[in-house]
Write a protein that holds these residues in place. Structure first.
Motif, PDB file in Angstrom:
ATOM      1  N   ALA A   5      76.488 110.834  38.254  1.00 56.57           N
ATOM      2  CA  ALA A   5      75.687 109.775  37.628  1.00 56.57           C
ATOM      3  C   ALA A   5      74.910 109.055  38.709  1.00 56.57           C
ATOM      4  O   ALA A   5      75.271 109.093  39.897  1.00 56.57           O
ATOM      5  N   LYS A   6      73.846 108.395  38.300  1.00 56.00           N
ATOM      6  CA  LYS A   6      73.047 107.614  39.241  1.00 56.00           C
ATOM      7  C   LYS A   6      72.512 106.394  38.528  1.00 56.00           C
ATOM      8  O   LYS A   6      72.240 106.412  37.327  1.00 56.00           O
ATOM      9  N   ASP A   7      72.361 105.305  39.274  1.00 57.03           N
ATOM     10  CA  ASP A   7      71.714 104.108  38.763  1.00 57.03           C
ATOM     11  C   ASP A   7      71.208 103.318  39.966  1.00 57.03           C
ATOM     12  O   ASP A   7      71.261 103.799  41.101  1.00 57.03           O
TER      13      ASP A   7
ATOM     14  N   THR B  66      68.452  99.475  45.023  1.00 52.34           N
ATOM     15  CA  THR B  66      69.014 100.553  45.837  1.00 52.34           C
ATOM     16  C   THR B  66      69.656 101.606  44.943  1.00 52.34           C
ATOM     17  O   THR B  66      70.376 101.272  44.000  1.00 52.34           O
ATOM     18  N   LEU B  67      69.396 102.869  45.254  1.00 45.37           N
ATOM     19  CA  LEU B  67      69.981 103.954  44.468  1.00 45.37           C
ATOM     20  C   LEU B  67      71.484 104.012  44.711  1.00 45.37           C
ATOM     21  O   LEU B  67      71.957 103.945  45.839  1.00 45.37           O
ATOM     22  N   ARG B  68      72.253 104.161  43.632  1.00 49.83           N
ATOM     23  CA  ARG B  68      73.706 104.259  43.708  1.00 49.83           C
ATOM     24  C   ARG B  68      74.137 105.553  43.022  1.00 49.83           C
ATOM     25  O   ARG B  68      73.768 105.805  41.884  1.00 49.83           O
ATOM     26  N   LEU B  69      74.910 106.364  43.748  1.00 51.35           N
ATOM     27  CA  LEU B  69      75.317 107.672  43.245  1.00 51.35           C
ATOM     28  C   LEU B  69      76.822 107.723  43.025  1.00 51.35           C
ATOM     29  O   LEU B  69      77.600 107.287  43.873  1.00 51.35           O
ATOM     30  N   ALA B  70      77.222 108.258  41.885  1.00 53.52           N
ATOM     31  CA  ALA B  70      78.626 108.565  41.619  1.00 53.52           C
ATOM     32  C   ALA B  70      78.808 110.049  41.872  1.00 53.52           C
ATOM     33  O   ALA B  70      78.150 110.878  41.226  1.00 53.52           O
TER      34      ALA B  70
ATOM     35  N   PHE C 157      91.418  98.289  40.936  1.00 57.11           N
ATOM     36  CA  PHE C 157      92.188  98.724  39.762  1.00 57.11           C
ATOM     37  C   PHE C 157      91.293  99.518  38.822  1.00 57.11           C
ATOM     38  O   PHE C 157      91.681 100.586  38.336  1.00 57.11           O
ATOM     39  N   ARG C 158      90.093  99.020  38.588  1.00 56.72           N
ATOM     40  CA  ARG C 158      89.132  99.725  37.730  1.00 56.72           C
ATOM     41  C   ARG C 158      88.769 101.076  38.335  1.00 56.72           C
ATOM     42  O   ARG C 158      88.747 102.101  37.638  1.00 56.72           O
ATOM     43  N   ASP C 159      88.492 101.098  39.635  1.00 58.10           N
ATOM     44  CA  ASP C 159      88.113 102.344  40.296  1.00 58.10           C
ATOM     45  C   ASP C 159      89.234 103.380  40.225  1.00 58.10           C
ATOM     46  O   ASP C 159      88.982 104.570  40.040  1.00 58.10           O
ATOM     47  N   TYR C 160      90.467 102.931  40.386  1.00 57.41           N
ATOM     48  CA  TYR C 160      91.596 103.867  40.359  1.00 57.41           C
ATOM     49  C   TYR C 160      91.647 104.618  39.036  1.00 57.41           C
ATOM     50  O   TYR C 160      91.821 105.846  39.012  1.00 57.41           O
ATOM     51  N   TYR C 161      91.467 103.910  37.936  1.00 62.49           N
ATOM     52  CA  TYR C 161      91.559 104.545  36.624  1.00 62.49           C
ATOM     53  C   TYR C 161      90.282 105.289  36.254  1.00 62.49           C
ATOM     54  O   TYR C 161      90.228 105.959  35.219  1.00 62.49           O
ATOM     55  N   ARG C 162      89.269 105.189  37.091  1.00 66.02           N
ATOM     56  CA  ARG C 162      88.071 106.022  36.935  1.00 66.02           C
ATOM     57  C   ARG C 162      88.096 107.206  37.899  1.00 66.02           C
ATOM     58  O   ARG C 162      87.143 107.991  37.938  1.00 66.02           O
ATOM     59  N   GLY C 163      89.161 107.306  38.682  1.00 67.62           N
ATOM     60  CA  GLY C 163      89.270 108.400  39.639  1.00 67.62           C
ATOM     61  C   GLY C 163      88.434 108.209  40.880  1.00 67.62           C
ATOM     62  O   GLY C 163      88.199 109.154  41.640  1.00 67.62           O
ATOM     63  N   ILE C 164      87.963 106.974  41.126  1.00 71.88           N
ATOM     64  CA  ILE C 164      87.126 106.680  42.287  1.00 71.88           C
ATOM     65  C   ILE C 164      88.026 106.258  43.446  1.00 71.88           C
ATOM     66  O   ILE C 164      88.706 105.237  43.370  1.00 71.88           O
ATOM     67  N   GLY C 165      88.018 107.043  44.531  1.00 69.86           N
ATOM     68  CA  GLY C 165      88.893 106.766  45.659  1.00 69.86           C
ATOM     69  C   GLY C 165      88.197 106.195  46.865  1.00 69.86           C
ATOM     70  O   GLY C 165      88.852 105.903  47.878  1.00 69.86           O
ATOM     71  N   ALA C 166      86.865 106.026  46.803  1.00 68.62           N
ATOM     72  CA  ALA C 166      86.131 105.486  47.954  1.00 68.62           C
ATOM     73  C   ALA C 166      84.782 104.952  47.505  1.00 68.62           C
ATOM     74  O   ALA C 166      84.210 105.407  46.504  1.00 68.62           O
ATOM     75  N   ARG C 167      84.294 103.993  48.252  1.00 72.99           N
ATOM     76  CA  ARG C 167      82.931 103.485  48.103  1.00 72.99           C
ATOM     77  C   ARG C 167      82.284 103.465  49.480  1.00 72.99           C
ATOM     78  O   ARG C 167      82.961 103.658  50.491  1.00 72.99           O
ATOM     79  N   GLY C 168      80.994 103.243  49.523  1.00 69.07           N
ATOM     80  CA  GLY C 168      80.346 103.213  50.822  1.00 69.07           C
ATOM     81  C   GLY C 168      78.868 103.482  50.727  1.00 69.07           C
ATOM     82  O   GLY C 168      78.219 103.142  49.734  1.00 69.07           O
ATOM     83  N   ARG C 169      78.341 104.165  51.743  1.00 75.46           N
ATOM     84  CA  ARG C 169      76.901 104.437  51.769  1.00 75.46           C
ATOM     85  C   ARG C 169      76.627 105.738  52.520  1.00 75.46           C
ATOM     86  O   ARG C 169      77.401 106.157  53.389  1.00 75.46           O
TER      87      ARG C 169
END
Length: 221
Positions: A48-50, A56-60, A118-130
């Motif tokens: 996904a992207k938004d 700034t472009l943000r990519l999942a 907590f939200r990220d964990y249940y979405r399977g997201i294990g990292a953020r950054g750039r």
């Protein structure tokens, strides 16, 4: 119904609820980054992207590999800012390779506050950054089902946008074609940044999230 039977049914329902919660925790379990670090090479499929409020472009990303991490320690998904890219440069289903700065998900600012981790964990997201530097588009040897579905969804959304825009005869920042597409598919990236900002300012951005409204529209169609 006797009091004892009512108590047993209530206890059974509570137990089922706790079991469902535990099963959900197990099924979404994924490695999580516990410290900030840089990697020379990260490969991921765009799910996904938004854009952020600053444009700034943000990519999942569905992560395929991260140099410096063992497969057992590699998060399933990550959300990264891409300062050197625009939303027209990439599409869902494409695979990118780049250097990246990875960090743990944000923690609550104070006790009892909203917990993004907590939200990220249940979405399977294990990292953020750039993303650091240039991001290259690459082709995987084997295209996964998820990657194929993302590409298919992107093509369908593009066809819907083109059809609605052509029939409405509008273009520019306030064209209704991209707005109608976002309303039907939940894909905000097809909308102009100015229109997205206006919806956020009016407190109406939530109507674009996939919800019962979209299910009702699909049922009506």
């Amino acid at each position: 119904m006797s009091f004892l039977r009512l108590c047993l049914i209530s206890l059974g329902l509570i137990s089922l609820g706790m079991l469902a919660g535990q099963l959900r925790t197990i099924t979404v379990s994924s490695p999580v980054i516990d410290r900030p670090f840089n990697t020379d090479e990260m490969i991921g499929v765009i799910e996904a992207k938004d854009t952020t409020r600053r444009g700034t472009l943000r990519l999942a990303l569905k992560i395929e590999s991260i140099k410096g991490l063992e497969p057992t320690a590699t998060p399933n998904r990550a959300v990264l800012l891409a300062y050197g890219l625009s939303r027209d440069d990439v599409s869902e289903g494409q695979t990118i390779k780049s250097a990246a700065r990875l960090e743990p998900s944000y923690r609550p600012t104070h006790p009892g506050a909203y917990d993004p981790a907590f939200r990220d964990y249940y979405r399977g997201i294990g990292a953020r950054g750039r993303i650091l530097g240039k991001a290259d588009l690459v082709e995987l040897d084997l295209v996964s089902t998820g990657q194929w579905l993302q590409r298919f969804r992107s093509r369908v959304s593009a066809a819907i946008t083109s059809s609605i825009t052509a029939s409405s005869g509008q273009d520019g920042a306030w064209a209704m074609g991209p707005f109608a597409t976002a309303l039907l598919t939940g894909k905000r990236d097809v909308m102009n940044t100015e229109l997205v900002s206006a919806l956020r300012g009016a407190g109406l951005a939530h109507i674009l999230a996939i919800s019962g409204l979209h299910m009702a529209l699909m049922a009506g169609v």
